[in-house]
Design an enzyme around this catalytic site. Structure first.
Site, PDB file in Angstrom:
ATOM      1  N   LYS A   1     -12.317  28.858  28.311  1.00  0.00           N
ATOM      2  CA  LYS A   1     -13.482  29.704  28.670  1.00  0.00           C
ATOM      3  C   LYS A   1     -14.355  29.521  27.475  1.00  0.00           C
ATOM      4  O   LYS A   1     -14.342  29.888  26.364  1.00  0.00           O
ATOM      5  CB  LYS A   1     -12.720  31.127  28.536  1.00  0.00           C
ATOM      6  CG  LYS A   1     -13.853  32.088  28.825  1.00  0.00           C
ATOM      7  CD  LYS A   1     -13.148  33.573  29.335  1.00  0.00           C
ATOM      8  CE  LYS A   1     -14.015  34.640  29.374  1.00  0.00           C
ATOM      9  NZ  LYS A   1     -15.109  34.592  30.730  1.00  0.00           N
TER      10      LYS A   1
ATOM     11  N   GLU B   1     -14.515  29.539  42.723  1.00  0.00           N
ATOM     12  CA  GLU B   1     -14.552  30.679  42.199  1.00  0.00           C
ATOM     13  C   GLU B   1     -16.052  31.126  42.207  1.00  0.00           C
ATOM     14  O   GLU B   1     -17.039  30.534  42.288  1.00  0.00           O
ATOM     15  CB  GLU B   1     -14.138  31.060  40.918  1.00  0.00           C
ATOM     16  CG  GLU B   1     -14.928  30.236  39.492  1.00  0.00           C
ATOM     17  CD  GLU B   1     -14.042  30.327  38.273  1.00  0.00           C
ATOM     18  OE1 GLU B   1     -13.415  31.264  38.155  1.00  0.00           O
ATOM     19  OE2 GLU B   1     -14.145  29.173  37.525  1.00  0.00           O
TER      20      GLU B   1
ATOM     21  N   ARG C   1      -5.167  33.077  26.138  1.00  0.00           N
ATOM     22  CA  ARG C   1      -6.151  32.431  26.764  1.00  0.00           C
ATOM     23  C   ARG C   1      -7.421  31.755  25.716  1.00  0.00           C
ATOM     24  O   ARG C   1      -7.845  30.655  25.815  1.00  0.00           O
ATOM     25  CB  ARG C   1      -6.847  33.021  27.867  1.00  0.00           C
ATOM     26  CG  ARG C   1      -7.571  32.288  28.718  1.00  0.00           C
ATOM     27  CD  ARG C   1      -8.212  32.927  30.154  1.00  0.00           C
ATOM     28  NE  ARG C   1      -8.998  34.077  29.879  1.00  0.00           N
ATOM     29  CZ  ARG C   1      -9.539  34.671  30.588  1.00  0.00           C
ATOM     30  NH1 ARG C   1      -9.403  34.398  31.919  1.00  0.00           N
ATOM     31  NH2 ARG C   1     -10.435  35.898  30.221  1.00  0.00           N
TER      32      ARG C   1
ATOM     33  N   ARG D   1     -17.100  17.475  13.317  1.00  0.00           N
ATOM     34  CA  ARG D   1     -16.344  17.202  11.775  1.00  0.00           C
ATOM     35  C   ARG D   1     -17.011  17.604  10.840  1.00  0.00           C
ATOM     36  O   ARG D   1     -16.842  17.783   9.370  1.00  0.00           O
ATOM     37  CB  ARG D   1     -15.743  15.784  11.541  1.00  0.00           C
ATOM     38  CG  ARG D   1     -14.718  15.535  12.734  1.00  0.00           C
ATOM     39  CD  ARG D   1     -14.373  14.006  12.671  1.00  0.00           C
ATOM     40  NE  ARG D   1     -15.521  13.274  12.919  1.00  0.00           N
ATOM     41  CZ  ARG D   1     -15.715  12.120  12.891  1.00  0.00           C
ATOM     42  NH1 ARG D   1     -14.548  11.155  12.913  1.00  0.00           N
ATOM     43  NH2 ARG D   1     -16.726  11.450  13.363  1.00  0.00           N
TER      44      ARG D   1
HETATM   45  N1  PMP Z   1     -14.061  33.216  36.368  1.00  0.00           N
HETATM   46  C1  PMP Z   1     -14.988  32.797  35.595  1.00  0.00           C
HETATM   47  C2  PMP Z   1     -16.073  31.926  35.518  1.00  0.00           C
HETATM   48  C3  PMP Z   1     -15.259  34.148  34.644  1.00  0.00           C
HETATM   49  O1  PMP Z   1     -16.348  33.935  33.614  1.00  0.00           O
HETATM   50  C4  PMP Z   1     -14.357  35.242  34.712  1.00  0.00           C
HETATM   51  C5  PMP Z   1     -14.683  36.549  33.643  1.00  0.00           C
HETATM   52  N2  PMP Z   1     -13.901  36.367  32.473  1.00  0.00           N
HETATM   53  C6  PMP Z   1     -13.404  35.230  35.471  1.00  0.00           C
HETATM   54  C7  PMP Z   1     -13.448  34.146  36.463  1.00  0.00           C
HETATM   55  C8  PMP Z   1     -12.572  36.470  35.754  1.00  0.00           C
HETATM   56  O2  PMP Z   1     -11.405  36.438  34.626  1.00  0.00           O
HETATM   57  P1  PMP Z   1     -10.890  37.712  34.100  1.00  0.00           P
HETATM   58  O3  PMP Z   1     -10.157  38.444  35.082  1.00  0.00           O
HETATM   59  O4  PMP Z   1     -10.110  37.238  33.072  1.00  0.00           O
HETATM   60  O5  PMP Z   1     -12.052  38.392  33.558  1.00  0.00           O
END
Ligand code: PMP
Length: 288
Positions: free
Chosen positions: A151, A184, A52, A105
């Site tokens: 991320k 989320e 990831r 750059r």
């Molecule tokens: N959504 C967001 C925005 C996050 O920051 C995280 C934490 N990394 C998650 C979901 C959960 O992801 P994971 O299970 O990979 O920690």
């Protein structure tokens, strides 16, 4: 003695672990990161986290200056050097130091940083009694801005939403996407239980593809539950029989109230509790 920090192949004392103030990670949030966890000395789903991280880097056109295998080895070596067995691991890759302008750059030398530390968890009573959340007015970023699947070091949206939650006395806040669908929470994926089925927003709802989310989907399927990834709105959350969040730090945490409405019975539900138990067996067992 506090754990040493890995920067670009070397280990530094915490007080000496520094990057340039001209680093675009600091100046512009230009970089990517991972939050990973180790249980009893074993890193949970290390390959998925490394993949990831590299996918996020590809998406922002950032070349990480080491192979995936070398990254995985650097993570486990840092953990071992610090003699940590149960730990939180933060991997950060910044664009590196550059000029004061945006232009990537003009940056040189992306910085690879690995911090390993004791894990700080949600208070234990929240697993028994559940979390209260609110819906934040701040939405998750549009997929054509910084895609939520990346991320990136740019977490300001989520921080604004988290502040909204904190102002309402909640530790987490629900974020909708640009269409108004449920996406989320600020640092966790969301699931609901409805009529014995487990539902969660699909990836195209504008979410991070959580590694805990993946693991919990697998566990739920193994346990014989039907898991549906779909578009969800707030009605789905308000009328759910059960609700829970998943994340590296949170693992599986029940949600018992959203926007003042008690969810289900207002207490953590049986399927949530079963999945938390199965998740613990997974991370503490041999087949994680
Ligand atoms: N959504 C967001 C925005 C996050 O920051 C995280 C934490 N990394 C998650 C979901 C959960 O992801 P994971 O299970 O990979 O920690």
């Amino acid at each position: 003695m506090s754990p040493k920090v890995y920067i670009g192949g070397k280990l530094y004392e915490k007080s000496e672990a520094k990057v340039s103030v001209f680093d675009h990670g600091l100046l512009y949030g230009d970089g990517v990161f991972e939050g990973i966890r180790a249980y009893s000395g074993r890193v949970f789903r290390l390959k998925q986290h490394v993949d990831r991280l590299y996918d996020s880097a590809v998406a922002i056109h950032l070349q990480i200056p080491m192979t995936r295998d070398a990254m995985a080895a650097a993570i486990t070596d840092t953990l071992a050097h610090n003699k940590l067995t149960n730990a939180y691991i933060r991997v950060v890759v910044t664009r590196g130091a550059g000029s004061l302008g945006l232009d990537p750059r003009k940056t040189t030398d992306p910085q690879v940083i690995i911090i390993t530390d004791a894990i700080s968890l949600y208070p234990e009573e929240l697993y028994e009694h559940g979390l209260k959340i609110i819906t934040a007015a701040t939405i998750r970023s549009h997929p054509n801005t910084v895609n939520p699947r990346v991320k990136s070091l740019n977490y300001l949206n989520n921080i604004l939403a988290k502040m909204e939650g904190a102002n309402a006395g909640c530790l987490e806040a629900l974020m909708l996407n640009h269409k108004g669908d449920v996406a989320e929470c600020t640092g966790d994926n969301i699931f609901i239980v409805r009529k014995g089925e487990i539902h969660t927003p699909s990836i195209d709802s504008g979410i991070l593809e959580g590694i805990t989310r993946d693991a919990v989907i697998e566990l739920a399927c193994e346990a014989g539950y039907k898991v549906v990834e779909r578009t969800m709105d707030r009605y789905d959350v308000y009328t759910a029989d059960e609700c829970f969040l998943t994340g590296t730090a949170a693992e599986v945490i029940p949600v018992v109230e959203c926007d003042g409405r008690p969810l289900g019975t207002g207490s953590p539900g049986p399927i949530t509790k079963e999945l938390l138990k199965r998740f613990h067996e997974l991370v503490h067992g041999e087949r994680s």
